[in-house]
Design a protein around this motif. Structure first.
Motif, short mmCIF file in Angstrom:
data_model
loop_
_atom_site.label_atom_id
_atom_site.label_comp_id
_atom_site.label_asym_id
_atom_site.label_seq_id
_atom_site.Cartn_x
_atom_site.Cartn_y
_atom_site.Cartn_z
N HIS A 184 -10.99 -14.87 -18.22
CA HIS A 184 -10.63 -13.94 -19.44
C HIS A 184 -11.95 -13.69 -20.28
N ILE A 185 -12.25 -12.38 -20.47
CA ILE A 185 -13.50 -12.00 -21.25
C ILE A 185 -12.90 -11.43 -22.56
N SER A 186 -12.92 -12.13 -23.29
CA SER A 186 -12.26 -11.86 -24.89
C SER A 186 -13.03 -11.01 -25.90
N GLY A 187 -12.44 -10.76 -26.83
CA GLY A 187 -13.31 -10.15 -27.94
C GLY A 187 -13.81 -11.13 -28.68
N PRO A 188 -14.75 -10.47 -29.91
CA PRO A 188 -15.11 -11.62 -30.88
C PRO A 188 -14.17 -12.52 -31.36
N SER A 189 -14.50 -14.03 -31.51
CA SER A 189 -13.88 -14.98 -31.88
C SER A 189 -13.31 -14.90 -33.25
N SER A 190 -14.22 -13.83 -34.16
CA SER A 190 -13.92 -14.07 -35.56
C SER A 190 -12.67 -13.16 -36.08
N TYR A 191 -12.42 -12.18 -34.85
CA TYR A 191 -11.20 -11.22 -34.92
C TYR A 191 -9.85 -11.94 -34.75
N PRO A 192 -8.67 -11.93 -35.88
CA PRO A 192 -7.65 -12.65 -35.29
C PRO A 192 -6.93 -12.18 -34.18
N SER A 193 -7.10 -11.13 -33.72
CA SER A 193 -6.57 -10.19 -32.50
C SER A 193 -7.18 -10.97 -31.29
N SER A 194 -8.30 -11.18 -31.36
CA SER A 194 -9.12 -11.78 -30.27
C SER A 194 -8.61 -13.37 -29.92
N SER A 195 -8.61 -14.11 -31.09
CA SER A 195 -8.20 -15.55 -31.05
C SER A 195 -6.59 -15.69 -30.77
N GLU A 196 -5.98 -14.69 -30.94
CA GLU A 196 -4.55 -14.80 -30.54
C GLU A 196 -4.14 -14.25 -29.05
N ARG A 197 -5.20 -13.47 -28.77
CA ARG A 197 -5.13 -12.97 -27.24
C ARG A 197 -5.75 -14.21 -26.53
N LEU A 198 -6.64 -15.04 -26.89
CA LEU A 198 -7.18 -16.04 -25.95
C LEU A 198 -6.16 -17.18 -26.14
N LYS A 199 -5.54 -17.42 -27.25
CA LYS A 199 -4.29 -18.37 -27.40
C LYS A 199 -3.37 -18.00 -26.14
N GLY A 200 -2.99 -16.81 -26.15
CA GLY A 200 -1.89 -16.51 -25.43
C GLY A 200 -2.41 -16.88 -24.03
N TYR A 201 -3.64 -16.34 -23.62
CA TYR A 201 -4.34 -16.53 -22.06
C TYR A 201 -4.20 -18.19 -21.87
N ARG A 202 -4.77 -18.94 -22.98
CA ARG A 202 -4.92 -20.24 -22.41
C ARG A 202 -3.05 -21.12 -22.33
N GLU A 203 -2.35 -20.45 -23.29
CA GLU A 203 -1.02 -20.96 -22.95
C GLU A 203 -0.24 -20.48 -21.66
N ALA A 204 -0.67 -19.43 -21.33
CA ALA A 204 0.01 -18.95 -19.85
C ALA A 204 -0.76 -19.75 -18.92
N MET A 205 -2.27 -19.87 -18.84
CA MET A 205 -2.93 -20.74 -17.73
C MET A 205 -2.44 -22.12 -17.67
N LYS A 206 -2.23 -22.76 -18.98
CA LYS A 206 -1.58 -24.06 -18.87
C LYS A 206 0.01 -24.19 -18.31
N ARG A 207 0.51 -23.11 -18.25
CA ARG A 207 2.08 -23.28 -17.70
C ARG A 207 1.97 -23.04 -16.38
N TYR A 208 1.00 -22.04 -15.81
CA TYR A 208 1.18 -21.55 -14.55
C TYR A 208 0.03 -22.09 -13.81
N LEU A 209 -1.34 -22.18 -14.13
CA LEU A 209 -2.41 -22.63 -13.50
C LEU A 209 -3.01 -23.66 -14.03
N PRO A 210 -2.47 -24.81 -14.37
CA PRO A 210 -3.13 -25.94 -15.29
C PRO A 210 -4.05 -26.60 -14.63
N PHE A 211 -4.23 -26.75 -13.36
CA PHE A 211 -5.57 -27.42 -12.89
C PHE A 211 -6.67 -26.54 -12.68
#
Length: 344
Positions: A184-211
């Motif tokens: 994932h190449i994210s936007g600036p962490s200071s933007y709520p939209s960026s942090s929400e997209r990062l959060k969604g990426y991490r949740e999906a990765m944890k579910r499908y590619l946890p290792f």
């Protein structure tokens, strides 16, 4: 040289007082039907054009709203401007567009200069909503709404999209087309939209590619950061075969670099962006994206702001619109048939 006709000329010609003509122009106070008819006839005969600026200031309303954005060269914003300007025009308002770097919003001078523009309301288009920005806007004592990157969770007068869900859709799609290692190449962490997209990426990765080891690089939403960071990513993780970019502009920059490196998209690396800007359809291959309803965002935000200005609502809406996956060539065809997602 033609003489400029003034309100005094209209009053004199109509045989009425300046105050009476002023009431007619401002739509305030009682006027007889006969006086209204007489003033209108004289104005047409003398070709009198009211000074709209002076008249607006006298009634404390200019029918102008301001949109503040950080980068007009990002194609997302012109698409947003089209929606906002269109709605404003149908409601009898004009749009004042301000393209400015974020750091200027933290200075008192910026807000003082904006006060002199005599606007009726503000749309903050895409900035980190810091204490300094909030103070500057509150000091102006004007209605305002937040849109896109300026939107955090559950904030009044905010109009955004479900960024987290969009990121999950992006990761799931990359897995479905056969990707085994997704960065994932994210936007600036200071933007709520960026942090929400990062959060969604991490949740999906944890579910499908946890290792899988974490492959996250922070960009700034610019084309240049997409170009730069994909080089760094592939230097660190050459086995990466799927990339979710935090916005379309970075995805376009990444695609350009991949072509320069003779890496095939999507055969070797599948890529997907976020926003749904038209430019994703003008590159080769066309880029898959998580599409925001850009026009609807601009329409809802502008309608809400003007309703606040006209005191037709109390200004408390928080709107989060759905996004949708647009599958295109940059992901399709990576592995015919794709992969099967684990059961959720």
């Amino acid at each position: 040289m033609k003489k400029n006709v003034t309100i005094r000329d209209v009053a004199k010609e109509s045989g009425l007082s300046i105050a009476t003509v002023s009431r007619y122009l401002n739509g305030k106070g009682y006027l007889s039907e006969q006086s209204e008819k007489k003033i209108k006839e004289v104005m047409e005969r003398l070709d009198y054009k009211p000074n709209e600026v002076a008249r607006s200031l006298s009634i404390g309303k200019t029918n102008t709203i301001a949109l503040i954005i950080p980068d007009i060269t990002n194609p997302f914003f012109p698409e947003l401007v089209v929606a906002i300007e269109g709605v404003a025009r149908t409601r009898g308002y004009s749009l004042f567009l301000i393209n400015t770097p974020e750091e200027l919003l933290h200075s008192n001078g910026f807000w003082r200069s904006l006060e002199s523009r005599f606007i009726d309301g503000l749309i903050l288009g895409s900035f980190q909503f810091t204490g300094e920005v909030l103070k500057g806007m509150e000091n102006m004592n004007l209605p305002f709404v937040r849109i896109d990157r300026a939107v955090g969770d559950d904030e009044n007068n905010s109009f955004g999209v479900d960024n987290s869900e969009g990121a999950k859709l992006a990761v799931e799609h990359l897995i479905e087309v056969g990707c085994k290692k997704i960065a994932h190449i994210s936007g600036p962490s200071s933007y709520p939209s960026s942090s929400e997209r990062l959060k969604g990426y991490r949740e999906a990765m944890k579910r499908y590619l946890p290792f899988q080891e974490e492959c996250i690089y922070e960009g700034d939403f610019s084309l240049e950061s997409g170009q730069k960071l994909i080089k760094q990513l592939l230097n660190d993780h050459r086995d990466c075969d799927g990339i979710f970019f935090g916005n379309d502009l970075m995805a376009i920059g990444g695609l350009k670099t991949l072509k320069q490196m003779n890496i095939q998209v999507p055969e070797e690396i599948a890529i997907i962006g976020f926003d749904g800007i038209q430019l994703t359809q003008m590159v080769d291959p066309e880029i898959s994206t998580i599409e925001q309803p850009i026009y609807e965002l601009g329409k809802l935000a502008t309608t809400h702001l003007i309703d606040m200005i006209e005191k037709k609502n109390e200004g408390s809406d928080y709107v989060k619109l759905d996004v949708r996956l647009r599958e295109r060539e940059s992901t399709l065809g990576k592995h015919p048939g794709g992969a099967i997602l684990p059961i959720k």
